[in-house]
Design a protein around this motif. Sequence first.
Motif, PDB file in Angstrom:
ATOM      1  N   HIS A 176      27.639  46.602 -26.324  1.00 49.56           N
ATOM      2  CA  HIS A 176      28.530  47.734 -26.046  1.00 49.56           C
ATOM      3  C   HIS A 176      28.075  48.530 -24.818  1.00 49.56           C
ATOM      4  N   PHE A 177      26.790  48.884 -24.777  1.00 45.26           N
ATOM      5  CA  PHE A 177      26.302  49.761 -23.719  1.00 45.26           C
ATOM      6  C   PHE A 177      25.838  49.021 -22.470  1.00 45.26           C
ATOM      7  N   ILE A 178      25.335  47.799 -22.619  1.00 44.68           N
ATOM      8  CA  ILE A 178      24.800  47.059 -21.482  1.00 44.68           C
ATOM      9  C   ILE A 178      25.806  46.050 -20.930  1.00 44.68           C
ATOM     10  N   ALA A 179      26.406  45.277 -21.819  1.00 46.88           N
ATOM     11  CA  ALA A 179      27.338  44.239 -21.386  1.00 46.88           C
ATOM     12  C   ALA A 179      28.787  44.706 -21.356  1.00 46.88           C
ATOM     13  N   ASP A 180      29.035  45.945 -21.785  1.00 45.35           N
ATOM     14  CA  ASP A 180      30.380  46.528 -21.782  1.00 45.35           C
ATOM     15  C   ASP A 180      31.373  45.686 -22.595  1.00 45.35           C
ATOM     16  N   LYS A 181      30.918  45.244 -23.786  1.00 47.13           N
ATOM     17  CA  LYS A 181      31.789  44.519 -24.695  1.00 47.13           C
ATOM     18  C   LYS A 181      32.055  45.369 -25.925  1.00 47.13           C
ATOM     19  N   GLN A 182      33.311  45.489 -26.300  1.00 51.00           N
ATOM     20  CA  GLN A 182      33.699  46.316 -27.437  1.00 51.00           C
ATOM     21  C   GLN A 182      34.242  45.427 -28.531  1.00 51.00           C
ATOM     22  N   TYR A 183      33.564  45.381 -29.674  1.00 50.36           N
ATOM     23  CA  TYR A 183      33.990  44.515 -30.768  1.00 50.36           C
ATOM     24  C   TYR A 183      34.830  45.241 -31.813  1.00 50.36           C
ATOM     25  N   SER A 184      34.826  46.557 -31.810  1.00 50.64           N
ATOM     26  CA  SER A 184      35.556  47.335 -32.814  1.00 50.64           C
ATOM     27  C   SER A 184      36.817  47.923 -32.208  1.00 50.64           C
ATOM     28  N   ARG A 185      37.846  47.996 -33.017  1.00 49.90           N
ATOM     29  CA  ARG A 185      39.067  48.669 -32.570  1.00 49.90           C
ATOM     30  C   ARG A 185      38.764  50.143 -32.269  1.00 49.90           C
ATOM     31  N   PRO A 186      39.590  50.789 -31.458  1.00 51.72           N
ATOM     32  CA  PRO A 186      39.289  52.174 -31.048  1.00 51.72           C
ATOM     33  C   PRO A 186      39.453  53.214 -32.147  1.00 51.72           C
ATOM     34  N   GLU A 187      40.163  52.881 -33.233  1.00 45.94           N
ATOM     35  CA  GLU A 187      40.328  53.857 -34.304  1.00 45.94           C
ATOM     36  C   GLU A 187      38.973  54.156 -34.954  1.00 45.94           C
TER      37      GLU A 187
END
Length: 241
Positions: A176-187
């Motif tokens: 999330h913080f280093i590779a800028d990958k988001q696995y969770s929905r924004p809710e």
Amino acid sequence: MAYNATSMPYPPHPYYPLEVQIAGYLANEWSVPTLLAIFSAGCASIFFITYLIVSQVRQNLPTSELLTVLWFVLSGCIHFFFEGYYVYNFKSMGGLQDLFGQLWKEYALSDSRYLTLDPFVLCMETITAVFWGPLSLTVAHMITTEHPLRHPFQIIVSLGQLYGDVLYFATSMFDHFIADKQYSRPEAYYFWCYYVLMNAFWIVFPILLIISSVRTCGRAFAALNKMGRALNTNGALKKEL
């Protein structure tokens, strides 16, 4: 990369990142309240059956010990059956429509790695299902029967659960913080309730159990050393006499 359903050979889905490929994806047939109600009822049934069995085997079991047994039985069932289900079916999770398949797809809204053949998640869940599942049930039995190896095994299992959960959080946060990958929905619901809360149990409880077992082992060895010194002293006095 912008999400473009017409350019992808995979069905559109609600998981993040939206461009991630989930082969054979099918939307859940059951509603979220139904899935959560069935899961809660299953946990309650495990607690109730365990309570009945333990009450018959050892009627004077202290409340704290009973709660610990309930924890390990629930953990063992989740590790072995629920997480073991994922390990067995990881290649086809996106299209499964049985109870466990739909529950995993609901949880994956907070961590899509469970639907994308992620190697870390698969390895971590395999270790959890194969080792910590059966060993959790073993520890529950040891507590009920007052087995002398209960606390060493409790430390091993709790440390394994803690280690796996810490790595689970750490790898996701790194992406999330280093590779800028988001696995969770924004809710917020998915992140805080599914991802954080549902996994935090295997951070908090194992820490408390490790501390409890380490203290118990420390007191046992202190008492043993004290007894040994007393025996040595008595033996020396008898020789002098």
